[in-house]
Design a protein around this motif. Structure first.
Motif, short mmCIF file in Angstrom:
data_model
loop_
_atom_site.label_atom_id
_atom_site.label_comp_id
_atom_site.label_asym_id
_atom_site.label_seq_id
_atom_site.Cartn_x
_atom_site.Cartn_y
_atom_site.Cartn_z
N TYR A 134 -26.98 37.88 -13.42
CA TYR A 134 -27.08 37.97 -14.92
C TYR A 134 -26.46 39.13 -15.50
O TYR A 134 -27.02 40.24 -15.63
CB TYR A 134 -28.63 38.11 -15.29
CG TYR A 134 -29.47 37.01 -14.73
CD1 TYR A 134 -29.70 35.73 -15.76
CD2 TYR A 134 -29.98 36.54 -13.55
CE1 TYR A 134 -30.44 34.56 -15.53
CE2 TYR A 134 -30.94 35.65 -13.32
CZ TYR A 134 -30.91 34.64 -14.35
OH TYR A 134 -31.76 33.45 -13.94
N PRO A 135 -25.14 39.11 -15.71
CA PRO A 135 -24.22 40.15 -15.94
C PRO A 135 -24.85 40.89 -17.14
O PRO A 135 -24.23 41.84 -17.66
CB PRO A 135 -22.80 39.60 -16.19
CG PRO A 135 -23.08 38.16 -16.27
CD PRO A 135 -24.37 37.73 -15.88
N PHE A 136 -25.46 40.17 -18.21
CA PHE A 136 -25.91 40.89 -19.53
C PHE A 136 -27.22 41.11 -19.70
O PHE A 136 -27.69 41.67 -20.65
CB PHE A 136 -25.44 39.82 -20.57
CG PHE A 136 -23.82 39.30 -20.49
CD1 PHE A 136 -22.83 40.10 -20.71
CD2 PHE A 136 -24.01 38.02 -20.17
CE1 PHE A 136 -21.67 40.00 -20.63
CE2 PHE A 136 -22.40 37.53 -20.15
CZ PHE A 136 -21.22 38.29 -20.37
N ALA A 137 -28.11 40.91 -18.67
CA ALA A 137 -29.37 41.14 -18.58
C ALA A 137 -29.85 42.59 -19.07
O ALA A 137 -30.93 42.57 -19.72
CB ALA A 137 -30.04 40.70 -17.29
N ASP A 138 -29.38 43.48 -18.49
CA ASP A 138 -29.61 44.91 -18.82
C ASP A 138 -29.06 45.39 -20.17
O ASP A 138 -29.32 46.64 -20.58
CB ASP A 138 -29.06 45.64 -17.88
CG ASP A 138 -27.65 45.92 -17.50
OD1 ASP A 138 -26.93 44.92 -17.95
OD2 ASP A 138 -26.93 46.58 -16.84
#
Length: 196
Positions: free
Chosen positions: A123-127
């Protein structure tokens, strides 16, 4: 009373296509670009499996839609009041469905898609807490499925808009039903006393 029943029916007719749209959009989220391999390999965002559009904005919303459309079949005064009370309950169910759809769609949007990057599936955009939505130049980090960020963002925004419209419609009927359930017995008593 006829006006309030007609108003409720028109709200039900507006809810029907919105609930069907919500179901369709949720199904499209399960199959990015029409490809079934990602659902089979469990490569979808985790919140998609909570079926916000299918359950909340879709199937649950069919209850108030059907109740509102079928209002006013009985012409008895007291039954009309009870019917409006039933429409209030249906409106509350619809409100819960709309809120559920909105919350799940919002969390899915904030989490971003699960996709294959240069580091593997993640999930590259989760943070980023949704900042990626305003940085389309970063969307290319997702290599597979092709165009998954655009696909998810578009469909989830549609679900959010549908949930807001459904919420407003159910809220209008909640107010309509409460006013008529309370006022109709009073009006009936006044009519009875005037006729006596």
């Amino acid at each position: 009373m006829c006006c309030s029943v007609g108003f409720a029916r028109s709200l039900g007719l507006a809810l029907l296509p919105l609930s069907l749209c919500s179901i369709l959009v949720n199904l499209l989220l399960l199959f990015p670009m029409g490809d079934t391999t990602y659902v089979q390999q469990d490569r979808l965002a985790s919140y998609i499996w909570l079926f916000g559009g299918l359950a909340g904005g879709g199937l649950l919303m069919l209850i108030p839609a059907v109740v509102f459309i079928t209002l006013g079949k009985c012409r008895c005064c007291w039954n009309e009041s009870l019917t409006m009370c039933g429409s209030v309950l249906a409106a509350v169910i619809g409100l819960m469905g709309a809120v559920y759809c909105f919350i799940i769609s919002g969390f899915t949007l904030l989490q971003g898609p699960q996709c294959f990057t240069s580091y593997g599936w993640s999930y590259p955009f989760a943070d980023q807490k949704g900042r990626y939505l305003f940085q389309p130049e970063t969307w290319s980090r997702c290599l597979q499925p092709l165009g998954i960020v655009e696909w998810n963002v578009t469909l989830l925004f549609v679900l959010l808009c549908v949930a807001v419209l459904e919420f407003i419609i159910c809220l209008l009927q909640l107010g309509n039903g409460v006013v008529n359930a309370i006022c109709r017995p009073c009006c009936y008593k006044q009519e009875y006393s005037l006729n006596a």
